[in-house]
Enzyme design. Structure first.
Site, PDB file in Angstrom:
ATOM      1  N   LYS A  85       4.869 -21.860  17.869  1.00 42.90           N
ATOM      2  CA  LYS A  85       4.296 -21.966  16.523  1.00 42.90           C
ATOM      3  C   LYS A  85       3.700 -23.343  16.323  1.00 42.90           C
ATOM      4  O   LYS A  85       2.586 -23.489  15.807  1.00 42.90           O
ATOM      5  CB  LYS A  85       5.377 -21.680  15.457  1.00 42.90           C
ATOM      6  CG  LYS A  85       5.719 -20.209  15.370  1.00 42.90           C
ATOM      7  CD  LYS A  85       6.975 -19.939  14.546  1.00 42.90           C
ATOM      8  CE  LYS A  85       7.335 -18.459  14.622  1.00 42.90           C
ATOM      9  NZ  LYS A  85       8.637 -18.139  14.057  1.00 42.90           N
ATOM     10  N   GLN A 139      13.463 -20.763  10.716  1.00 37.76           N
ATOM     11  CA  GLN A 139      13.607 -19.875  11.873  1.00 37.76           C
ATOM     12  C   GLN A 139      14.953 -19.145  11.822  1.00 37.76           C
ATOM     13  O   GLN A 139      15.998 -19.778  11.676  1.00 37.76           O
ATOM     14  CB  GLN A 139      13.483 -20.695  13.166  1.00 37.76           C
ATOM     15  CG  GLN A 139      13.500 -19.879  14.432  1.00 37.76           C
ATOM     16  CD  GLN A 139      12.268 -18.990  14.591  1.00 37.76           C
ATOM     17  OE1 GLN A 139      11.139 -19.412  14.372  1.00 37.76           O
ATOM     18  NE2 GLN A 139      12.487 -17.744  14.962  1.00 37.76           N
ATOM     19  N   ASP A 160       6.407 -16.852   5.731  1.00 37.19           N
ATOM     20  CA  ASP A 160       6.936 -15.648   6.387  1.00 37.19           C
ATOM     21  C   ASP A 160       6.717 -14.419   5.511  1.00 37.19           C
ATOM     22  O   ASP A 160       6.778 -13.286   5.989  1.00 37.19           O
ATOM     23  CB  ASP A 160       8.442 -15.818   6.639  1.00 37.19           C
ATOM     24  CG  ASP A 160       8.760 -16.054   8.102  1.00 37.19           C
ATOM     25  OD1 ASP A 160       7.913 -15.722   8.949  1.00 37.19           O
ATOM     26  OD2 ASP A 160       9.861 -16.563   8.385  1.00 37.19           O
TER      27      ASP A 160
END
Ligand code: NDP
Length: 289
Positions: free
Chosen positions: A53, A97, A120
């Site tokens: 990422k 995460q 997200d």
């Protein structure tokens, strides 16, 4: 033989387009989009995802930062960091995460992220916005899948019969909401559904998000359908480790007109959509629209 939808190529293209836009917007805003990833603990798979990422964020011109915290971090400490990032005007996207260590309640942490920085797309406010058709930051994997479907079938999906296999909060449900927003006729099937194969055989679009290796075979697929395989399953075959989807690619590709491979289909789109969400958040927070 079907058209194999190349998620890698599509995602690369998208990143190039985003890089151009970022360079332009940076001039106007006097700053670049800031994406920050929080990683708690040493989970090896999470470390790989976070690295990828970060690399791709830098590639498109974002300021990419990471907060690596020890496994022993308390929930209060993590919430304090989230609060600090929520109030940092250089940060436009925050990603925590998963999985988090078991002593931390994931829901509490995810819900603490500012919905306008929730890249997200998991915050209940963004889930609600999607469900009532308001602009929102969209969950990355289903959003990426819609891009690939439109890439294959064109932008107008109105009236298409779509079947989503799986009803999880991160893939199945938002996938169905996105297809409904495209005016598809949507059916969600799951582990309790009867006549699942028969239902899938009616579909112009099948999205498999199950987590069962190669469950969907040619018998489930209508001739000419578009098949999107979200599944990522690690199996052993002929003594080797192999990555396969939820779709039996060899047989399904005999019937489908368009199909995503695993790997190289939906997977690469997930990070691309994370970057797109960060760019969207940047434009909104900096009033660049
Ligand atoms: P979940 O385990 O949360 O959900 C799986 C869904 O499949 C459930 O709704 C379940 O039904 C349904 N299901 C299970 N068995 C059957 C069956 N035999 N017949 C019909 N339905 C069934 O998984 P996720 O949604 O999180 O992920 C699905 C897959 O996608 C996984 O392989 C995962 O690794 C992959 N994935 C890939 C991503 C990417 O970037 N490409 C990102 C996220 C996920 P029920 O609700 O009734 O139990």
């Amino acid at each position: 033989m079907s058209n194999i939808i190349d998620g890698n190529a599509y995602a690369t293209n998208l990143r190039q387009t985003m890089a151009g836009e970022v360079a332009e917007l940076q001039q106007k805003a006097g700053k670049a989009p800031g994406l920050t990833v929080i990683l708690v603990g040493e989970d090896p798979a999470s470390q790989v995802y976070v690295r990828k990422k970060g690399e791709q964020a830098k590639e498109v011109g974002f300021i990419s930062t990471e907060h690596r915290l020890p496994e022993t971090t308390s929930q209060e400490e993590l919430l304090a960091l989230v609060d600090q990032l929520n109030n940092d005007s250089e940060i436009h996207g925050i990603l925590c995460q998963l999985p988090l260590p078991s002593h931390i309640d994931e829901k509490t942490v995810l819900n603490a992220i500012d919905p306008d920085k929730d890249v997200d797309g998991f915050h209940p406010v963004n889930v609600g916005r999607l469900s009532i058709g308001e602009e929102s930051l969209l969950p990355c994997t289903p959003h990426g899948s819609v891009h690939l479907i439109k890439h294959a079938l064109g932008d107008n999906l109105s009236g298409k019969n779509a079947v989503v296999i799986g009803r999880s909060n991160i893939v199945g449900k938002p996938m169905a909401a996105l297809l409904l927003a495209e005016s598809c006729t949507v059916t969600i099937v799951h582990s309790r559904t009867q006549n699942i194969e028969e239902i899938c055989r009616q579909a112009d679009i099948v999205v498999a998000a199950v987590g069962r290796p190669e469950m969907v075979n040619a018998d489930w697929i209508k001739e000419g359908a578009c098949v999107i395989d979200v599944g990522i399953n690690r199996i052993q075959r002929d003594g080797k480790n192999k990555l396969v989807g939820d779709v039996d690619f060899a047989s399904a590709s005999e019937k489908a007109a368009h199909i995503t491979p695993v790997p190289g289909g939906v997977g690469p789109m997930t990070i691309a959509m994370l970057l797109l969400n960060t760019l969207t958040a940047f434009k909104r927070l900096e009033n660049l629209n």
